[in-house]
Write an enzyme that holds these catalytic residues in place. Structure first.
Site, PDB file in Angstrom:
ATOM      1  N   ASP A 191       0.863  -1.173   0.000  1.00  0.00           N
ATOM      2  CA  ASP A 191       0.000   0.000   0.000  1.00  0.00           C
ATOM      3  C   ASP A 191       0.899   1.222   0.000  1.00  0.00           C
ATOM      4  OD1 ASP A 191      -2.602   1.359   0.266  1.00  0.00           O
ATOM      5  OD2 ASP A 191      -1.763   2.016   2.171  1.00  0.00           O
ATOM      6  N   GLU A 275      -1.693  -1.555  -5.854  1.00  0.00           N
ATOM      7  CA  GLU A 275      -2.949  -0.960  -6.259  1.00  0.00           C
ATOM      8  C   GLU A 275      -2.689  -0.087  -7.476  1.00  0.00           C
ATOM      9  OE1 GLU A 275      -6.683   0.539  -3.593  1.00  0.00           O
ATOM     10  OE2 GLU A 275      -4.658   1.060  -3.014  1.00  0.00           O
ATOM     11  N   CYS A 327     -12.463  -4.933   5.739  1.00  0.00           N
ATOM     12  CA  CYS A 327     -11.747  -5.416   6.913  1.00  0.00           C
ATOM     13  C   CYS A 327     -10.959  -6.640   6.478  1.00  0.00           C
ATOM     14  CB  CYS A 327     -12.743  -5.770   8.016  1.00  0.00           C
ATOM     15  SG  CYS A 327     -12.004  -6.738   9.341  1.00  0.00           S
ATOM     16  N   CYS A 330     -12.193  -9.952   8.611  1.00  0.00           N
ATOM     17  CA  CYS A 330     -13.454 -10.669   8.415  1.00  0.00           C
ATOM     18  C   CYS A 330     -14.079 -10.404   7.046  1.00  0.00           C
ATOM     19  CB  CYS A 330     -14.457 -10.308   9.514  1.00  0.00           C
ATOM     20  SG  CYS A 330     -15.186  -8.660   9.317  1.00  0.00           S
ATOM     21  N   CYS A 346     -13.236  -2.317  12.909  1.00  0.00           N
ATOM     22  CA  CYS A 346     -14.247  -2.919  12.052  1.00  0.00           C
ATOM     23  C   CYS A 346     -15.556  -2.989  12.823  1.00  0.00           C
ATOM     24  CB  CYS A 346     -13.801  -4.307  11.626  1.00  0.00           C
ATOM     25  SG  CYS A 346     -15.093  -5.213  10.766  1.00  0.00           S
ATOM     26  N   CYS A 349     -16.472  -7.100  13.217  1.00  0.00           N
ATOM     27  CA  CYS A 349     -15.720  -8.014  14.086  1.00  0.00           C
ATOM     28  C   CYS A 349     -14.926  -7.293  15.166  1.00  0.00           C
ATOM     29  CB  CYS A 349     -14.797  -8.908  13.261  1.00  0.00           C
ATOM     30  SG  CYS A 349     -13.344  -8.056  12.606  1.00  0.00           S
ATOM     31  N   ASP A 356      -3.147   1.666   6.628  1.00  0.00           N
ATOM     32  CA  ASP A 356      -2.282   1.271   5.513  1.00  0.00           C
ATOM     33  C   ASP A 356      -1.986  -0.227   5.512  1.00  0.00           C
ATOM     34  OD1 ASP A 356      -2.289   3.916   4.823  1.00  0.00           O
ATOM     35  OD2 ASP A 356      -0.363   4.359   5.768  1.00  0.00           O
TER      36      ASP A 356
HETATM   37 ZN   LIG Z   1     -13.912  -7.206  10.498  1.00  0.00          ZN
END
Ligand SMILES: [Zn+2]
Length: 417
Positions: A191, A275, A327, A330, A346, A349, A356
């Site tokens: 990233d 990316e 996330c 999860c 998140c 979760c 980053d």
């Molecule tokens: Zn999560």
């Protein structure tokens, strides 16, 4: 594959004016050909062919009074200048037709003698490397070269460049066989950051180098000094040279540093995922300075070049992929986050993420999925989390991920460029 090898060269006091004249002639030929094409376009005439253009702006032009001086320089660099124009047009057409994934390319522009960089290209007929190490250039003579490293093979062409700092370089194109490194299991997502240079999915961070900041400070000081000098004065010319030198220093330092970063990453990882940032789009906005400072596109290009050479894979994750919203623990999509948000929890979760690092992990996952699903993908899915990958944020479910291999030994210590 083609690689470039650049060296400083030192033309003599009598060679420099000849080079200057050749730069000028190559520029005029380029501009004349560009004007002819623009003219044809305006008149609704067919696009002039390269051979016809060559006749018009070189062979025939030499016979006219106002272009007779074209005969005083070697013809090879003039023809190469026209080839450059062809390439510029081809890039433009490919760009408008969408066949070019790279940054958008505009129409070729006229060259000016005030351009910071002047260049000439010689093909095999126009140059030779003497047994005494000098570079022979047709109609210019033997030029001294500082061979900072050995050429791996016979070059197919050489470009002579005069940069803004007044330095001459010879950039050779050499065709070499790829030099594949032993395979390793590690793969990595990167990233590209703003506060740091980059964050890798294994938790390591590449910091913006301090020495680069220092070189940039020097450059700024030189620029301020230049601004204070009276226009047209001798001191101003001196200050301008100083700015150009500081600029060259920053560029060289950055290039060396990027090379080192790229080769380290390529050596240690079988696949590298990035990316597809719209660096060129960003460059026009407010983030312009830091984006250009970071030289992201140069970094990506270096990674791609080295991957091709050393038999590694580069995967580009599409720009639309929400790497900073998902996330990585999860898979929940948590919604967009303003740039200022460096950490977030998140909502599904509860895992706390470093922005980053989470993005780097998502890029790794997306790139890997893409690679495994691609036709002709790797026969042996080398799914591995490098040993270095330790959870740095609370509660990351690293255990959910297969933890097979460790960073393979053997890749280190291999002499690479
Ligand atoms: Zn999560």
């Amino acid at each position: 594959m083609h690689l470039r090898y650049s060296y400083r060269i030192y033309p003599t006091a009598s060679q420099r004016p000849v080079l200057a004249r050749t730069f000028g002639c190559a520029r005029v030929v380029f501009n004349d050909a560009l004007a002819a094409r623009k003219e044809a376009r305006k008149g609704g005439l067919p696009y002039p062919r390269s051979t016809d253009l060559q006749k018009l702006v070189i062979t025939e032009a030499k016979k006219t009074a106002e272009r007779a001086w074209l005969a005083s320089v070697g013809v090879d660099p003039l023809i190469q200048s026209l080839r450059d124009l062809d390439t510029a047009y081809r890039n433009f057409f490919e760009s408008v037709s969408g066949r070019r994934a790279d940054r958008p390319v505009g129409l070729p522009r006229f060259k000016s003698k005030r351009d910071a960089r002047q260049s000439l290209r010689f093909t095999r007929n126009g140059f030779r490397i003497r047994s005494n190490g000098k570079l022979y250039l047709a109609k210019i003579g033997d030029v001294r070269v500082k061979w900072s490293r050995a050429l791996p093979a016979d070059p197919s062409s050489v470009t002579v460049v005069l940069d803004a700092a007044g330095r001459y370089h010879a950039s050779f194109v050499v065709d070499v066989e790829p030099d594949h490194l032993p395979e390793v299991d590690a793969e990595i997502g990167i990233d590209l950051g703003l506060t740091t240079y980059a964050v890798l999915s294994d938790g390591s961070v590449i910091h913006n180098p301090r020495f680069l900041r220092k070189a940039e400070k020097k450059l700024k000081a030189a620029q301020r000094e230049l601004a204070r000098k009276a226009k047209g004065s001798k001191n101003r010319a001196k200050a301008r040279r100083k700015v150009a030198k500081a600029h060259a220093k920053v560029a060289d330092t950055r290039r060396d540093w990027l090379h080192k970063q790229a080769i380290g990453i390529i050596r240690e990882n079988q696949a590298v995922y990035l990316e597809d940032l719209n660096v060129h789009g960003l460059g026009r906005g407010r983030l312009a300075k830091s984006v250009h400072d970071a030289g992201w596109s140069a970094f990506r290009r270096l990674l791609e070049e080295k991957a091709a050479r050393y038999g590694r894979h580069i995967g580009i994750v599409p720009r639309a992929y929400p790497s900073s919203q998902l996330c990585s623990a999860c898979g929940h999509r948590d919604g967009p986050k303003p740039l200022a948000v460096r950490e977030w929890a998140c909502s599904a979760c509860g895992v706390l993420h470093d922005r980053d690092l989470n993005a780097a992990r998502n890029i790794l996952a997306a790139g890997r999925a893409d690679r495994l699903n691609a036709p002709g993908g790797p026969a042996r899915p080398g799914v591995a989390i490098p040993r270095r990958a330790r959870p740095v944020e609370r509660g990351t479910h690293l255990g959910d991920l297969p933890r097979t291999g460790v960073r393979a030994a053997g890749a280190g210590g291999i002499p690479v460029l």
